[in-house]
Design an enzyme around this catalytic site. Sequence first.
Site, mmCIF file in Angstrom:
data_model
loop_
_atom_site.group_PDB
_atom_site.id
_atom_site.type_symbol
_atom_site.label_atom_id
_atom_site.label_comp_id
_atom_site.label_asym_id
_atom_site.label_seq_id
_atom_site.Cartn_x
_atom_site.Cartn_y
_atom_site.Cartn_z
ATOM 1 N N ASP A 1 34.491 44.459 40.398
ATOM 2 C CA ASP A 1 35.259 44.278 41.642
ATOM 3 C C ASP A 1 36.421 43.306 41.463
ATOM 4 O O ASP A 1 36.824 42.614 42.399
ATOM 5 C CB ASP A 1 34.360 43.783 42.799
ATOM 6 N N LYS B 1 40.346 46.064 39.402
ATOM 7 C CA LYS B 1 40.829 46.888 38.281
ATOM 8 C C LYS B 1 41.543 48.142 38.783
ATOM 9 O O LYS B 1 42.471 48.626 38.157
ATOM 10 C CB LYS B 1 39.644 47.309 37.389
ATOM 11 N N GLY C 1 33.459 51.809 42.066
ATOM 12 C CA GLY C 1 34.196 52.142 43.281
ATOM 13 C C GLY C 1 35.573 51.539 43.214
ATOM 14 O O GLY C 1 35.740 50.338 43.380
ATOM 15 N N HIS C 2 36.553 52.361 42.875
ATOM 16 C CA HIS C 2 37.927 51.871 42.831
ATOM 17 C C HIS C 2 38.616 52.199 44.140
ATOM 18 O O HIS C 2 38.555 53.337 44.598
ATOM 19 C CB HIS C 2 38.712 52.587 41.727
ATOM 20 N N GLN D 1 32.737 48.336 36.442
ATOM 21 C CA GLN D 1 31.935 47.098 36.530
ATOM 22 C C GLN D 1 32.662 45.973 35.764
ATOM 23 O O GLN D 1 33.872 46.013 35.681
ATOM 24 C CB GLN D 1 30.506 47.303 36.010
#
Length: 396
Positions: free
Chosen positions: A14, A17, A41-42, A219
């Site tokens: 988080d 990225k 989760g981007h 991650q």
Amino acid sequence: MIQVDVLVGLQWGDEGKGKIAHFLGVHYDWMARFQGGCNAGHTVIHQGKKFIFHHLPAAAVLPQVKVFLGPGMVLYPPVFVQESQAIDKTIHLSGALQVILPTHLLIDVLLEQARGKGAIGTTKKGIGPAYADKALRQGIPLKTLLENPKAIQNTFLWKYHQQWLRLWESEPPSLDDFWQSVETMRQWLKEGKLKLWSPQAWIEYCYRTQERLLAEGAQGTLLDLHFGTYPYVTSTHTVSGSVYTGLGVPPNVIKEVFGVFKAYMTRVGQGPFPTELQEPLASRLREWGKEYGATTGRPRRCGWLDLNALQYACKINGVTQLIMTKADVLAKLPQVQVFYQDQFHSFPSWNAQLIDDTHFETFCEFIEKQLQQPIVYVSYGPETQQIYQRTTINVS
Ligand code: GDP
């Protein structure tokens, strides 16, 4: 030979990225993922539109960028189909990447429940069980699923899962969405919207072309299965070394390693967190930084920047360029702290616009001195244009 740069998170994920990969993506022909699955989760904002990707790399939204999902990943067809509908391009997939079955999700949930207070805090997306079955040599490669989906029910894995669930007296999961998404993927394959690569075809392609590829980690380093805070880690290797096996490219093609870190730290789920903040400051940072998981919505624990951990992460990854995010969030405080060696160091805060702010420069220089790496870019807001280049090292 293809040229590869790597972008990794230096904390517990988080780090932002997604935004950085989207920003750097214009320099690349390919964008690839090499580990994990839909536990990532981007959040990407492209031309004012918000995309949340789970399997796809963040720069998938850029028209010229080709997308490759490497064999080190695991894929859950219902989620993959849903997110892929948002982009209009062929997605390249390794046929060797492994499939997450609906039973993997259920097993993940049951295992976490059974661990009780010792729960790891997994995203319950079936990632760990799918990698475990892969290591047991009973997993299902994507190619196998797409060539003959119904045959899956006769595999050892399927029967093993049924036995396992019976043992736990659990209801079998609904399979409707799963089969529907597999059919959609088969249809897309026929229509050319998906392309499957064998490991041999991929490496031949890499040797033949001069194309540029950005390998995007999911991650973060401190969640790496070997190098993180085991057992409170993810089930894959999140460090730059994982690119070789997770993508199928040799080590000598890697040039830059971009290390992304937040100006403070966050962590989802259980596990040690030496610089964790107490209330009410933790909640304030969480609200200002919108520190809630993109995949699970879980509130993230918040703390001061831990330079000891960051130093370790830089060494493990061989970082060549640092990128700081969320500097604007700390701008809301009068004083900020950084933990280094065995003490906290205090710094006066800065203006939200950052550029040419002497307080912010002092903060950056302190970090650079300890890490012996330049902070090349600084992100100061969620929008794509809220980023600036601090030093002259460039990727192009
Ligand atoms: P990732 O998993 O590392 O890609 O991180 P996420 O996408 O889950 O979280 C990043 C979130 O922070 C997204 O909502 C971004 O829009 C936002 N973000 C990224 N960089 C910045 C920044 O510099 N400042 C602020 N305020 N938000 C940012």
